[in-house]
Motif scaffolding. Structure first.
Motif, PDB file in Angstrom:
ATOM      1  N   ASN A  17      -8.203   4.467  -1.795  1.00 17.09           N
ATOM      2  CA  ASN A  17      -9.076   4.356  -0.633  1.00 17.09           C
ATOM      3  C   ASN A  17      -9.558   2.911  -0.530  1.00 17.09           C
ATOM      4  OD1 ASN A  17     -11.049   4.066  -2.615  1.00 17.09           O
ATOM      5  ND2 ASN A  17     -11.777   6.183  -2.406  1.00 17.09           N
ATOM      6  N   ARG A  18     -10.488   2.659   0.389  1.00 21.59           N
ATOM      7  CA  ARG A  18     -10.947   1.283   0.599  1.00 21.59           C
ATOM      8  C   ARG A  18     -11.515   0.685  -0.688  1.00 21.59           C
ATOM      9  NH1 ARG A  18     -15.060   0.024   5.458  1.00 21.59           N
ATOM     10  NH2 ARG A  18     -13.127   0.394   6.625  1.00 21.59           N
ATOM     11  N   GLU A  19     -12.328   1.438  -1.380  1.00 25.39           N
ATOM     12  CA  GLU A  19     -12.979   0.921  -2.590  1.00 25.39           C
ATOM     13  C   GLU A  19     -11.975   0.682  -3.707  1.00 25.39           C
ATOM     14  OE1 GLU A  19     -16.506   2.211  -5.781  1.00 25.39           O
ATOM     15  OE2 GLU A  19     -15.918   3.556  -4.145  1.00 25.39           O
ATOM     16  N   LEU A  52      -8.166   0.510   6.005  1.00 31.84           N
ATOM     17  CA  LEU A  52      -8.410   1.735   5.232  1.00 31.84           C
ATOM     18  C   LEU A  52      -9.746   2.356   5.599  1.00 31.84           C
ATOM     19  CD1 LEU A  52      -7.128   0.729   1.672  1.00 31.84           C
ATOM     20  CD2 LEU A  52      -5.886   1.881   3.521  1.00 31.84           C
ATOM     21  N   TYR A 112      -8.685   0.291  -3.546  1.00 34.03           N
ATOM     22  CA  TYR A 112      -7.688  -0.747  -3.261  1.00 34.03           C
ATOM     23  C   TYR A 112      -8.298  -2.134  -3.449  1.00 34.03           C
ATOM     24  CZ  TYR A 112      -3.633  -2.879  -1.004  1.00 34.03           C
ATOM     25  OH  TYR A 112      -2.494  -3.622  -0.744  1.00 34.03           O
ATOM     26  N   THR A 113      -9.550  -2.300  -3.023  1.00 32.62           N
ATOM     27  CA  THR A 113     -10.253  -3.558  -3.282  1.00 32.62           C
ATOM     28  C   THR A 113     -10.418  -3.781  -4.775  1.00 32.62           C
ATOM     29  OG1 THR A 113     -11.464  -3.343  -1.196  1.00 32.62           O
ATOM     30  CG2 THR A 113     -12.370  -4.863  -2.830  1.00 32.62           C
ATOM     31  N   TYR A 159       0.831  -1.202   0.000  1.00 32.91           N
ATOM     32  CA  TYR A 159       0.000   0.000   0.000  1.00 32.91           C
ATOM     33  C   TYR A 159       0.874   1.264   0.000  1.00 32.91           C
ATOM     34  CZ  TYR A 159      -3.594   3.360   1.209  1.00 32.91           C
ATOM     35  OH  TYR A 159      -4.436   4.437   1.192  1.00 32.91           O
ATOM     36  N   ALA A 204      -8.214  -3.715   2.946  1.00 29.16           N
ATOM     37  CA  ALA A 204      -9.044  -2.518   2.799  1.00 29.16           C
ATOM     38  C   ALA A 204     -10.081  -2.416   3.911  1.00 29.16           C
ATOM     39  CB  ALA A 204      -9.723  -2.533   1.423  1.00 29.16           C
TER      40      ALA A 204
END
Length: 250
Positions: A206-208, A250, A210-211, A196, A246
């Motif tokens: 962000n979380r979305e 995150l 990175y996923t 990361y 994530a």
């Protein structure tokens, strides 16, 4: 005549671990398994392995390869198809070689070059533009353009250092897989901290996103093929691990 898994690995430059994985997913079962548990391969299996390796070199993912080799086509027909792909690649590299040769001749001959268009014949700039546009649509033009601007003009040494960092991260993850760790284990999430932070040198997921990047690694055959060359377990493991990271961090 039969060959042991160790002999096949040595001949083909494919690791025994990869051959075992191909067996586990039903892509390349051995001809038979000895009483000692060792896998043995005959000519039919070696021919299929050749087909798999050719398609891997052409950038196909394992799912696509499974569909092709299981289709039940005549072996000669499959080989003709592979030969067609290889000849197409040969022609593409021949075009690139002609472009470079012509440029060398012009530079050494002191010609007064009035047009530069032919210097770029054979380069697939359209594919690069396509990848860039996909990224802009997926993550936003502002982020992608900023990331491209960040790396524009970087030295060869800088790119080499980035490659070494990426290779170290991948090696750590493969070692964790070998040790039996699950994608959500703390050791795996700690390893992904490095991944990361490395990404944040280009852009900050962000979380979305990175996923979504983990999904891209596993689903897009252009990325999947590179992970499969390292370890066929890696793409799916990274997808699950990045999703877990994530959610947790995150």
């Amino acid at each position: 005549m039969a060959w042991s898994i160790a002999q096949v690995a040595r001949m083909s430059k494919v690791t025994s671990r990869t051959l075992r994985h191909y067996d586990e997913i039903g892509l390349l079962p051995p001809a038979w398994v000895g009483g000692n548990g060792y896998r043995y391969y005959e000519q039919e299996q070696l021919l299929r392995l050749q087909q798999i390796l050719v398609m891997r070199e052409l950038g196909l993912g394992l799912d696509a390869i499974k569909e092709i080799v299981r289709h039940g086509r005549d072996q000669a027909e499959v080989l003709r198809m592979h030969r067609g792909w290889l000849l197409a690649e040969r022609d593409r590299f021949a075009r690139l070689a002609r472009t470079v040769t012509r440029t060398i001749e012009e530079l050494e001959g002191g010609e007064n070059v009035t047009s530069m268009d032919h210097w770029f014949e054979g380069f697939d700039s359209a594919k690069q533009a396509e990848l860039t546009e996909e990224a802009r649509q997926r993550w936003g033009a502002e982020q992608v353009d900023a990331a491209n601007a960040h790396v524009r003009g970087k030295s060869k040494e800088w790119w080499q250092s980035q490659g070494r960092q990426w290779a170290e991260q991948v090696g750590t993850l493969v070692a964790l897989i070998d040790a039996g760790h699950q994608p959500g284990d703390a050791e795996v999430l700690d390893a992904l901290d490095g991944h990361y932070r490395w990404l944040c040198g280009y852009w900050t997921p962000n979380r979305e996103s990175y996923t979504g990047l983990g999904d891209l690694y596993a689903d897009d055959p252009r990325f999947r093929a590179n992970f499969d060359r390292t370890d066929p377990r890696l793409a799916e493991f990274m997808r699950a691990a990045m999703a877990a990271y994530a959610q947790a961090r995150l």
